[in-house]
Design an enzyme around this catalytic site. Sequence first.
Site, PDB file in Angstrom:
ATOM      1  N   LYS A  20      11.194  16.890 -28.522  1.00 36.86           N
ATOM      2  CA  LYS A  20      10.280  17.831 -29.176  1.00 36.86           C
ATOM      3  C   LYS A  20      10.869  18.155 -30.540  1.00 36.86           C
ATOM      4  CE  LYS A  20      10.127  22.146 -29.777  1.00 36.86           C
ATOM      5  NZ  LYS A  20       9.579  22.166 -31.167  1.00 36.86           N
ATOM      6  N   GLY A  36       8.617  23.744 -25.946  1.00 37.34           N
ATOM      7  CA  GLY A  36      10.045  23.989 -25.747  1.00 37.34           C
ATOM      8  C   GLY A  36      10.333  24.691 -24.439  1.00 37.34           C
ATOM      9  N   CYS A  63      23.760  24.379 -40.988  1.00 35.11           N
ATOM     10  CA  CYS A  63      24.449  25.291 -40.075  1.00 35.11           C
ATOM     11  C   CYS A  63      25.935  25.398 -40.387  1.00 35.11           C
ATOM     12  CB  CYS A  63      24.237  24.855 -38.632  1.00 35.11           C
ATOM     13  SG  CYS A  63      24.683  23.124 -38.318  1.00 35.11           S
ATOM     14  N   GLU A 119      23.562  34.869 -40.677  1.00 37.55           N
ATOM     15  CA  GLU A 119      23.346  33.546 -41.248  1.00 37.55           C
ATOM     16  C   GLU A 119      22.138  33.610 -42.181  1.00 37.55           C
ATOM     17  OE1 GLU A 119      23.399  28.970 -39.625  1.00 37.55           O
ATOM     18  OE2 GLU A 119      22.318  30.451 -38.424  1.00 37.55           O
TER      19      GLU A 119
END
Length: 474
Positions: A170, A207, A279, A379
């Site tokens: 996915k 998901g 990331c 983040e």
Amino acid sequence: MRSYLNQYIGGQWVESEGGKRHAVINPATESPVSEITLGSQADVDKAVAAARTAFESFSRTSREERVALIERVLEAYKNRADDMAEAISAEMGAPLSLAKTAQVGSGMGHLMAAAKALKDFEFEEEIGNSLVVHEPIGVVAMITPWNWPLNQIVSKVAPALAAGCTMILKPSEEAPGCAMIFAEVMDAAGVPAGVFNLVNGDGPGVGTALSQHKGVDMVSFTGSTRAGILVAKNAADTVKRVHQELGGKSPSLMLEGADVETAVKGTLFSVLMNSGQSCIAPARLLVPKSLEQEAASAAAAMMKATPCGNPAEEGRHIGPVVNKTQWDKIQGLIRKGMEEGATLVTGGPGRPDGVDSGYYVKPTLFSGVRNDMTIAREEIFGPVVTIIPYEDEEDAIRIANDTDYGLSAVVFGNKDAVRRVAPRLRAGMVYINGGQPNPDLPFGGYKQSGNGREHGKFGLAEFMEVKAMVGALA
């Protein structure tokens, strides 16, 4: 506008059963660039059934057969490299030059690394009169993000193929075009029907269905820590393996004696590339207090010299961030940094001068940042760097480790200093004096940055079960 309305299930392109159309937005123009069908539970059930059927035979293929298959995938992948690069650039905003080299190129690296790891992997080990064997774990659900779409797809698909697993991918609904072309690559390479399946969808829909499905033996997820927690909770009732590569807030430590210009350039390049949407981006630059102004001056010059531009054009500019949600989040965090007392050196809220549309973010630099400020904790996932001064080496290590994350860290310094500091950093990867990611090395983090490892032989082992056959050699 390109249409990718079917799902790839059991070796065929099939219509969705009960899915709905979804427009993919070009972040540079804020207009639709392609469309997909968000899949349904029925689509997931069909894909899982196809993967389970295919597993019976594919799991018993030989090492040599799977090496040959991966090599065919690599050749077919190379033939579609330009198509995939164009899709990435249009859908998530990576400049075409970056999309062609780093984005698409990373997938080639993972295919080659998986083939190499498979050739050398020890599937059997004799212990006394017994035999320990590694076997494919089964059907794997793969949920991948938009920021490095092909990198994350291939870093899962390649080792899963090498292990003898079957899979359902996915991809992110924000940048699905390259995944649809990749499915065409898999088909062209002759991957057996049902070994690789693709169902488009969003997290709450497809998901969740994949994570909860009894027919799925493992979920390999890359994305935010928030979403990773939801995946793990959804998978818990079926006690399947959950492999996660999650968020990060990586430090870059410029140690005493390091060359300031080298450390600043190395740090900022890693953040600015892909518009900060990585990331492992080392967005916290830790510098000796006495060198803060010198580092800020060098960093500001580099930030100001970095243009924003059209991702469809070649060049060394940065593109927009992926969507309005991300743009709004980044703008809010920039304003929060100003409100909490950080010094805005360059950049700031709003679009770059002369830009009226598109999700472009000014390359932004803060100095005088404390590690308890929001911009040092969360983040940001944009082209924003925070300079944090430290008192001494012990203080630098404390600040670097004072985070919920532990994906990676960067260290600049002489050999002795690096050897002291690097082992004390709580991170899965430490890049030393400009070291770059390597598809043969383990990739993954500590703490809330996830669990498990990807890449090379380490990634291959993640898709295996270990069986002890006691007394088999007696």
